[in-house]
Scaffold this motif. Structure first.
Motif, short mmCIF file in Angstrom:
data_model
loop_
_atom_site.label_atom_id
_atom_site.label_comp_id
_atom_site.label_asym_id
_atom_site.label_seq_id
_atom_site.Cartn_x
_atom_site.Cartn_y
_atom_site.Cartn_z
N GLN A 12 0.82 -1.22 0.00
CA GLN A 12 0.00 0.00 0.00
C GLN A 12 0.85 1.26 0.00
O GLN A 12 0.34 2.36 0.12
N GLY A 13 2.16 1.11 -0.10
CA GLY A 13 3.04 2.25 -0.23
C GLY A 13 3.72 2.70 1.06
O GLY A 13 4.45 3.69 1.04
N ALA A 14 3.51 1.99 2.16
CA ALA A 14 4.16 2.37 3.41
C ALA A 14 5.62 1.96 3.38
O ALA A 14 6.00 0.99 2.75
N SER A 15 6.43 2.72 4.08
CA SER A 15 7.83 2.38 4.28
C SER A 15 7.92 1.57 5.56
O SER A 15 7.56 2.06 6.62
N VAL A 16 8.38 0.33 5.46
CA VAL A 16 8.34 -0.59 6.60
C VAL A 16 9.75 -1.02 6.99
O VAL A 16 10.55 -1.42 6.15
N ILE A 17 10.04 -0.91 8.27
CA ILE A 17 11.30 -1.37 8.83
C ILE A 17 10.97 -2.32 9.98
O ILE A 17 10.21 -1.96 10.87
N ILE A 18 11.54 -3.51 9.94
CA ILE A 18 11.33 -4.48 11.01
C ILE A 18 12.63 -4.64 11.79
O ILE A 18 13.69 -4.83 11.20
N ILE A 19 12.53 -4.53 13.10
CA ILE A 19 13.69 -4.83 13.95
C ILE A 19 13.53 -6.27 14.40
O ILE A 19 12.61 -6.60 15.12
N ASP A 20 14.42 -7.12 13.93
CA ASP A 20 14.37 -8.54 14.26
C ASP A 20 15.11 -8.76 15.58
O ASP A 20 16.33 -8.92 15.60
N ALA A 21 14.38 -8.76 16.67
CA ALA A 21 14.98 -8.90 18.00
C ALA A 21 14.98 -10.35 18.48
O ALA A 21 15.43 -10.63 19.57
#
Length: 76
Positions: A12-21
């Motif tokens: 949908q156009g969002a900028s996504v960052i996942i922190i893999d903890a």
């Protein structure tokens, strides 16, 4: 479930960052695969630096924070 949400938001156009903890780094393993989704993954999270990573302002403005396994969404 986390990747499904991240993928939907990315489509949908969002900028996504996942922190893999997770110590097993499953999201990092996924990111090193063949997916073409523009989802960034930070895999350098430790107990000592997790607060610093959450407070980082990647694009100058993190407007929304959703915590499932730490998912950042930057909605423009």
């Amino acid at each position: 479930m986390l990747l499904a949400i991240a993928a939907c938001l990315s489509h949908q156009g969002a900028s996504v960052i996942i922190i893999d903890a997770d110590p097993n780094r499953p999201i990092t393993d996924w990111r090193s695969g063949r997916s073409a989704l523009p989802i960034a993954v930070r895999s350098d999270a430790t107990e000592a630096n997790i607060r610093d990573l959450i407070n980082v302002d990647w694009d100058g403005d993190v407007r929304e924070f959703v915590c499932t396994r730490l998912l950042f969404i930057n909605v423009q």
